[in-house]
Enzyme design. Structure first.
Site, PDB file in Angstrom:
ATOM      1  N   GLU A 167       0.842  -1.194   0.000  1.00  0.00           N
ATOM      2  CA  GLU A 167       0.000   0.000   0.000  1.00  0.00           C
ATOM      3  C   GLU A 167       0.876   1.243   0.000  1.00  0.00           C
ATOM      4  OE1 GLU A 167      -2.918   0.281   3.140  1.00  0.00           O
ATOM      5  OE2 GLU A 167      -3.256   2.387   2.713  1.00  0.00           O
ATOM      6  N   LYS A 225      -8.836 -14.748  15.980  1.00  0.00           N
ATOM      7  CA  LYS A 225      -9.018 -14.351  14.573  1.00  0.00           C
ATOM      8  C   LYS A 225     -10.457 -14.040  14.188  1.00  0.00           C
ATOM      9  CE  LYS A 225      -5.001 -17.144  13.482  1.00  0.00           C
ATOM     10  NZ  LYS A 225      -4.447 -18.301  12.828  1.00  0.00           N
ATOM     11  N   ASP A 259       1.354 -14.122  12.775  1.00  0.00           N
ATOM     12  CA  ASP A 259       0.195 -14.664  12.059  1.00  0.00           C
ATOM     13  C   ASP A 259      -0.664 -13.487  11.587  1.00  0.00           C
ATOM     14  OD1 ASP A 259      -2.141 -15.845  11.227  1.00  0.00           O
ATOM     15  OD2 ASP A 259      -2.115 -17.392  12.788  1.00  0.00           O
ATOM     16  N   HIS A 295     -11.572  25.344   3.308  1.00  0.00           N
ATOM     17  CA  HIS A 295     -11.112  26.686   2.961  1.00  0.00           C
ATOM     18  C   HIS A 295     -11.486  27.028   1.536  1.00  0.00           C
ATOM     19  CE1 HIS A 295      -8.608  28.454   6.220  1.00  0.00           C
ATOM     20  NE2 HIS A 295      -8.779  27.228   6.692  1.00  0.00           N
TER      21      HIS A 295
END
Ligand code: ADP
Length: 558
Positions: free
Chosen positions: A239, A371, A447, A545
């Site tokens: 990413e 998980k 993990d 703005h």
């Protein structure tokens, strides 16, 4: 021919070939074996035919047999050569098959036996490079032999999962499986690298049936000044901006004198589900387990699982006749799932004596909770619970983060607290904790699926020092990390752990490496929160703005 037929039927190298310690001359042949055999067969029979014709001619013409022409010399040489080849290839095997009694049936498997053996020889059972007498001792076999195995896998005669244990060579097993996969699917794996990976290291531990590995770039954010120490934080991600953004947060923390962390608790959990005939009996076990008088005996039994396992608490929840028992224990430098599970099994076995009517439904009853998003982890914690804070100076907020304290505090309240509350968040009171957690987890061999609860985080921001500076904190109750076991021992991942100074088991104080790693995760999350929140705050300011034409602030400098 019999032994050869078995090779084709069994779909994999015949045991004779597999057990051959010495390399055969045929192994060095450049052509596939069936082609070479065809050539030699053709040569053999044609020269025999030719020599017999010449012999008949000589008898008819009364020519002495020892008077030979050049073509006859060539034919004799060819005859001898092809005879030696065919004798070597088929003759020795035939003689062996006569001499080796059927009693050693295990050594010569037919297809059914082979399949049975494969079932017994799960690839996890035998480490690569350690081969028994059924397997190849010389892993450098010819491509022709690889080709036969590939065909056998494609035809479904050789289970793909058994390649490692059959061949005793993990890289070769991966290459053969990969080729078979490409053939069966008709899809190319060209972009997925095969070479440059230690396939032995993952066997029986990290990944089954490998065909290659995915490359993920590792970026470095830092230095992260945390508790007086600087850390360069490895982040594996695809990413864009993530590492740069976290790096900016680290810069702001460093310029403000660093962050401080506190480890609040450290305990991995596992909760089996057991069932009784009545809710009353389930409640009796609950009271027994939660009675402090029984704790010592239960911990003695539990702690037998490992010298690093120390039972900390038992918390029970009832649903009718079913009891969910949440065991929590410290696990040294291991993330601890295996360790805690073994301890739980010990206790369950022990309880069977006093509660013989207890029906063990499952070692994990989801009250653990592993998980999956679950309030129990958010409230009680799982793994390491850490709080991390920093005071970011006013000028740093302006110069490094390009925003102001009031905007950050407001945004945090409306986004991370109110917005998440409206969304019904469970542990998600933050901007992007999971981004940083996942990237560090992948880089350091954790993990990655545990990022679900490990990313539980509430980010708090407050103006301090008369409203000039920013107090920011992240509270993360369930950071599940280890520095031994699982993927942490693999080359790349352990290099990243080494960079952080937390590789492997701590010799001085077991558990200190994994605890330090947990605080680094929290510190990096703090940096990530600071940076993204600032970017959003600045972005909102720029937009508002522009929209409302409030030009009192110079937005170009934000
Ligand atoms: P997990 O429980 O996280 O799945 P493993 O059981 O795979 O981890 O790995 C932990 C193993 O490492 C255990 O066998 C344990 O005895 C060993 N070990 C060695 N040193 C340590 C340490 N300092 N802390 C925890 N475990 C350790």
């Amino acid at each position: 021919m019999e032994s050869r037929r078995r090779t084709i039927k069994g779909g994999i190298q015949q045991p004779q070939v597999l057990r051959n310690d010495a390399a055969k001359a045929t192994d060095a042949l450049p052509l596939p074996m069936y082609l070479t055999n065809t050539v030699f067969f053709a040569l053999f029979f044609s020269v025999v035919y030719y020599l017999l014709l010449r012999w008949r001619e000589k008898i008819r013409n009364s020519t002495p047999l020892h008077v030979v022409t050049l073509s006859e010399i060539l034919a004799i040489v060819t005859f001898v050569a092809s005879f030696i080849y065919l004798l070597g290839f088929f003759g020795i095997g035939f003689v062996q098959s006569l001499l080796i009694p059927r009693a050693s049936h295990d050594d010569i498997l037919d297809e059914d036996d082979f399949d049975l053996r494969v079932l017994k020889e799960d690839s996890r059972a035998a480490p690569c490079g350690v081969v028994d007498h059924f397997k190849i001792t010389d892993p450098q076999l010819s491509p022709a032999e690889d080709e036969e195995i590939i065909k056998s896998v494609v035809e479904g005669k050789t289970p793909s999962y058994s390649l490692e244990s059959k061949l005793g060579d993990c890289r070769r097993a991966a290459a053969i499986r990969r080729e078979a996969l490409q053939r069966t699917t008709g899809k190319s794996l060209a972009g997925l690298p095969l070479e440059g990976f230690d396939y032995d290291a993952i066997l029986g531990q990290c990944c089954e049936m490998p065909v290659g590995y995915v490359q993920i770039p590792v970026g470095i954010a830092g230095p992260l000044l945390l508790d007086g120490r600087e850390h360069s934080v490895p982040m594996a991600t695809t990413e864009g901006c993530l590492v740069a953004s976290t790096n900016r947060g680290c810069k702001a923390i460093l310029a403000s004198g660093g962050a401080t962390s506190v480890l609040l608790r450290d305990g991995m959990t596992r909760a089996p589900v057991v069932r009784f005939g009545t809710a009353k009996r389930a409640a009796e076990l609950k009271f027994f387990l939660e009675d402090s008088h029984n704790f010592e005996a239960l911990s003695l039994v539990f702690n037998r699982s490992s010298r690093f396992a120390k039972l900390q608490s038992i918390k029970c929840a009832i649903a009718g006749k079913n009891l969910y028992i949440r065991f929590s224990c410290s696990t040294g430098d291991a993330m601890g799932m295996n360790m805690v599970s073994k301890g739980v099994q010990n206790v369950i076995d022990f309880l069977g004596n006093d509660f013989p009517d207890m029906d063990v439904i499952g070692i994990s009853g989801n009250y653990c909770s592993d998980k999956k998003p679950a309030a129990v982890n958010w409230i009680e914690g799982r793994g390491k619970s850490v709080v991390c804070e920093a005071i970011i100076k006013e000028e740093v907020v302006k110069k490094v983060l390009k925003t102001d304290v009031a905007s950050l505090v407001e945004l945090n309240m409306l986004k991370n607290l109110t917005g998440s509350a409206i969304a019904g968040a469970l542990g998600g009171f933050n901007a992007h904790a999971s981004n940083i957690v996942s990237a560090i987890y992948i880089a350091t061999g954790q993990d990655p699926a545990q990022n679900i609860e490990s990313s539980h985080c509430i980010t708090m921001m407050e103006a301090v020092n008369d409203g000039r500076d920013l107090h920011i904190s992240v509270t993360m109750p369930s950071i599940e990390v280890g520095t031994v076991g699982g993927g942490t021992q693999l080359g790349s991942q352990s290099a990243c752990l080494n960079l952080l100074g937390v590789k492997g088991a701590s010799k001085e104080a077991p558990g200190s490496n994994s605890r330090l790693l947990a605080t680094i995760v929290a510190g990096a999350v703090l940096a990530g929160e600071l940076s993204l929140m600032s970017a959003i705050a600045a972005g909102q300011l720029v937009k508002s703005h522009m929209k409302y034409n409030r030009s009192s602030k110079d937005v170009s400098k934000m």
